[in-house]
Design a protein around this motif. Structure first.
Motif, mmCIF file in Angstrom:
data_model
loop_
_atom_site.group_PDB
_atom_site.id
_atom_site.type_symbol
_atom_site.label_atom_id
_atom_site.label_comp_id
_atom_site.label_asym_id
_atom_site.label_seq_id
_atom_site.Cartn_x
_atom_site.Cartn_y
_atom_site.Cartn_z
ATOM 1 N N LEU A 59 0.833 -1.220 0.000
ATOM 2 C CA LEU A 59 0.000 0.000 0.000
ATOM 3 C C LEU A 59 0.867 1.270 0.000
ATOM 4 O O LEU A 59 0.342 2.374 -0.116
ATOM 5 N N GLY A 60 2.174 1.101 0.166
ATOM 6 C CA GLY A 60 3.068 2.265 0.153
ATOM 7 C C GLY A 60 3.540 2.672 1.541
ATOM 8 O O GLY A 60 4.274 3.651 1.695
ATOM 9 N N VAL A 61 3.125 1.917 2.555
ATOM 10 C CA VAL A 61 3.571 2.202 3.930
ATOM 11 C C VAL A 61 5.000 1.660 4.081
ATOM 12 O O VAL A 61 5.303 0.577 3.580
ATOM 13 N N LYS A 62 5.853 2.406 4.765
ATOM 14 C CA LYS A 62 7.218 1.906 4.990
ATOM 15 C C LYS A 62 7.237 1.115 6.294
ATOM 16 O O LYS A 62 6.845 1.631 7.344
ATOM 17 N N VAL A 63 7.693 -0.120 6.194
ATOM 18 C CA VAL A 63 7.788 -0.954 7.400
ATOM 19 C C VAL A 63 9.236 -1.390 7.529
ATOM 20 O O VAL A 63 9.775 -2.065 6.647
ATOM 21 N N LYS A 64 9.853 -0.962 8.606
ATOM 22 C CA LYS A 64 11.272 -1.275 8.782
ATOM 23 C C LYS A 64 11.442 -2.087 10.059
ATOM 24 O O LYS A 64 10.904 -1.721 11.112
ATOM 25 N N LYS A 65 12.177 -3.184 9.935
ATOM 26 C CA LYS A 65 12.409 -4.009 11.119
ATOM 27 C C LYS A 65 13.642 -3.473 11.833
ATOM 28 O O LYS A 65 14.746 -3.531 11.299
ATOM 29 N N GLN A 82 -5.737 -0.544 -2.591
ATOM 30 C CA GLN A 82 -6.218 -1.876 -2.967
ATOM 31 C C GLN A 82 -5.376 -2.976 -2.326
ATOM 32 O O GLN A 82 -4.153 -3.018 -2.500
ATOM 33 N N ALA A 83 -6.013 -3.864 -1.603
ATOM 34 C CA ALA A 83 -5.317 -4.997 -0.978
ATOM 35 C C ALA A 83 -5.562 -6.245 -1.823
ATOM 36 O O ALA A 83 -6.702 -6.671 -1.987
ATOM 37 N N PRO A 84 -4.499 -6.827 -2.359
ATOM 38 C CA PRO A 84 -4.672 -7.891 -3.349
ATOM 39 C C PRO A 84 -4.984 -9.263 -2.758
ATOM 40 O O PRO A 84 -4.710 -9.536 -1.589
ATOM 41 N N TYR A 85 -5.478 -10.100 -3.634
ATOM 42 C CA TYR A 85 -5.854 -11.474 -3.312
ATOM 43 C C TYR A 85 -4.740 -12.241 -2.589
ATOM 44 O O TYR A 85 -4.988 -12.895 -1.587
ATOM 45 N N GLU A 86 -3.510 -12.133 -3.110
ATOM 46 C CA GLU A 86 -2.402 -12.971 -2.617
ATOM 47 C C GLU A 86 -2.218 -12.830 -1.102
ATOM 48 O O GLU A 86 -1.929 -13.796 -0.413
ATOM 49 N N SER A 94 -6.194 -9.262 7.230
ATOM 50 C CA SER A 94 -5.964 -8.255 6.179
ATOM 51 C C SER A 94 -7.188 -7.360 5.994
ATOM 52 O O SER A 94 -7.059 -6.225 5.543
ATOM 53 N N ILE A 95 -8.350 -7.879 6.342
ATOM 54 C CA ILE A 95 -9.594 -7.100 6.190
ATOM 55 C C ILE A 95 -9.510 -5.779 6.960
ATOM 56 O O ILE A 95 -10.164 -4.798 6.616
ATOM 57 N N TYR A 96 -8.674 -5.752 8.018
ATOM 58 C CA TYR A 96 -8.575 -4.534 8.843
ATOM 59 C C TYR A 96 -8.104 -3.306 8.063
ATOM 60 O O TYR A 96 -8.278 -2.196 8.529
ATOM 61 N N LYS A 107 -11.969 5.629 -0.660
ATOM 62 C CA LYS A 107 -12.214 4.479 -1.515
ATOM 63 C C LYS A 107 -11.279 3.363 -1.054
ATOM 64 O O LYS A 107 -10.140 3.636 -0.656
ATOM 65 N N ALA A 108 -11.738 2.139 -1.104
ATOM 66 C CA ALA A 108 -10.856 1.030 -0.749
ATOM 67 C C ALA A 108 -11.344 -0.225 -1.448
ATOM 68 O O ALA A 108 -12.554 -0.429 -1.619
ATOM 69 N N ILE A 109 -10.382 -1.037 -1.875
ATOM 70 C CA ILE A 109 -10.733 -2.308 -2.507
ATOM 71 C C ILE A 109 -9.910 -3.390 -1.810
ATOM 72 O O ILE A 109 -8.679 -3.341 -1.804
ATOM 73 N N VAL A 110 -10.609 -4.318 -1.209
ATOM 74 C CA VAL A 110 -9.916 -5.384 -0.483
ATOM 75 C C VAL A 110 -10.506 -6.699 -0.945
ATOM 76 O O VAL A 110 -11.739 -6.854 -0.985
ATOM 77 N N TYR A 111 -9.644 -7.631 -1.284
ATOM 78 C CA TYR A 111 -10.143 -8.928 -1.718
ATOM 79 C C TYR A 111 -10.968 -9.545 -0.584
ATOM 80 O O TYR A 111 -10.655 -9.391 0.588
#
Ligand code: EPU
Length: 417
Positions: A59-65, A82-86, A94-96, A107-111
């Motif tokens: 989604l473009g969020v930066k996640v750094k460990k 948009q959150a994809p099927y995979e 993931s629904i969250y 707008k949001a599209i989530v599988y």
């Protein structure tokens, strides 16, 4: 992947409980709503967290460990809705992202997540709640497509104390400036409370946290520098069961005792010896547990996520135990595997009748979901002989370093890749 477990080793020593998977899975998507980066501590190093990190990154969020249990999440460059099927098909949590994306982009599209190995897991409460907040939602080509012109104040009455719907609707409401949202019949699980604490620390106005009715007054900004996730009560509960078997003695560190009360009550009633300290519990095993009745219920009732592990414990109890599963009526796949290991269990609808046997015997068994796998590891640890558990990928979703933690206590568990 498989586990090869040598049975009947004595477990002794202490272990540190990791952060709560289901809290982290709620708080990570909630970071979509933040203005600034946040450091999240005590994140368990498990597969579901890696999946959530991947989803946020898409989604473009930066996640750094930062290290094994610390993440830095920077949502400022989020650029997709948009959150994809995979990823959604891998993990229902993931629904969250749906609600927070809707707040950010309108707008949001989530599988659409499907069922899982323990039966149907609908998301109608989530959808109905979002609609009450003003969203227009359609299902198209397997996707949930949500759009909103303007959010509105609402009173949402949940038909059941759903953990996921409560979490999802609280986080979606937090940033709805000038709106007042009341959610009735909320889930009271510690993970719900942790998510709300996180948001309140970020400036949200969420009242009644941990009660049936939660009121949210939307704010226009959420920011927080760092937050520490609560310990995982289900991981702790699983090790408490392990410590309950004869000759074992385990000290659990980093626990919140109140979160474990329903589990502690049951362990005490079957005769297990527990010493309870502020953030630690010492469990000492017993020769033979007493049989009991268990019913799974929303918190503060006995958790469905501990049902499988207790089935292993009760399979060698003195007498007949009854386990009634009220949350997921089909969540009994582990029972059939335990039967291969000589357990005497009958399933009648959502009830398991567990007649204690003298001992479990080793077998080749199949892990079907996270908690089922945990129950089979426990069974392998007490069985006479060497057990092989197939498909242990499931256990990596939610238990950090499980074989390392058990082996430190004296178990012999080998991972076969
Ligand atoms: N339900 C609906 N419609 C909905 C939502 C739920 O009918 O829209 C039903 C479910 O089918 C179920 C009941 O309501 O019968 C309760 O489901 P809930 O929404 O509370 O569960 P969840 O949020 O999907 C979380 C945990 C589960 C845990 C349950 C119950 C996460 C990521 N998952 O699921 O954890 O079993 O609450 O406590 O928080 C696990 O960690 O192994 C696990 C499965």
């Amino acid at each position: 992947m498989k586990f090869y477990i040598e049975g009947q080793k004595t477990l002794k020593g202490e272990l540190y409980i990791s952060g709560a998977k289901n809290s982290a899975l709620a708080i990570m998507p909630a970071t979509i709503l933040l203005e600034k980066p946040v450091i999240l501590k005590n994140i368990p190093d498990v597969e579901d967290i890696r999946t959530m990190s991947e989803l946020l990154k898409i989604l473009g969020v930066k996640v750094k460990k930062i290290n094994k249990n610390t993440l830095e999440i920077d949502p400022r460059d989020i650029n997709k809705y948009q959150a994809p099927y995979e990823l959604v098909s891998k993990m229902r949590a993931s629904i969250y992202v749906l609600g927070p994306l809707l707040v950010r982009f309108k707008k949001a599209i989530v599988y659409m997540p499907g069922g899982c190995s323990f039966g149907p897991r609908p998301i109608d409460f989530h959808i109905e709640g979002l609609k009450k907040l003003g969203a227009n939602i359609k299902i198209e080509h397997g996707n949930i497509v949500a759009i909103v012109d303007e959010f509105k104040s609402a009173h949402i009455q949940l038909p059941f104390k759903s953990v996921g719907a409560t979490i999802h609707l609280i986080m979606t409401s937090a940033l709805l400036k000038d709106k007042k949202i009341t959610i009735s019949n909320c889930a009271l699980e510690p993970e719900v409370v942790d998510l709300a604490h996180f948001l309140n620390k970020a400036g949200a106005k969420i009242y009644g946290v941990g009660y049936d009715e939660v009121i949210i007054e939307g704010v226009n900004k959420l920011e927080i520098d760092e937050y520490e996730i609560i310990p995982d009560r289900i991981e702790a509960g699983t090790y408490l069961v392990a410590g309950s078997f004869k000759n074992n003695k385990i000290l659990l560190r980093n626990v919140i005792v109140e979160h474990l009360e329903p589990v502690i009550d049951k362990l005490l009633s079957i005769g297990v010896k527990l010493k309870i300290y502020k953030n630690e519990i010492l469990v000492e095993g017993i020769e033979k547990p007493r049989s009991i009745e268990i019913q799974t219920q929303p918190f503060p009732g006995f958790p469905t996520d501990m049902q499988a592990q207790f089935m292993t414990l009760l399979s060698i109890a003195d007498g007949v135990s009854i386990i009634k599963e009220n949350i997921y009526p089909n969540r009994f796949a582990h029972a059939y595997e335990l039967m291969r290991m000589s357990a005497d269990i009958k399933i009648v609808e959502n009830v398991a009748i567990v007649k204690g046997v003298n001992e479990l015997t080793s077998a080749i068994v199949n892990a079907t979901d996270l908690r089922a796998s945990a129950s089979l590891v426990l069974a392998g640890l007490i069985a006479n002989g060497n057990t092989i558990i197939e498909n242990i990928e499931h256990i990596d979703r939610g238990y950090e370093d499980i074989e390392i933690k058990f082996n430190k206590l004296g178990a012999k568990i080998e991972r076969i890749i």
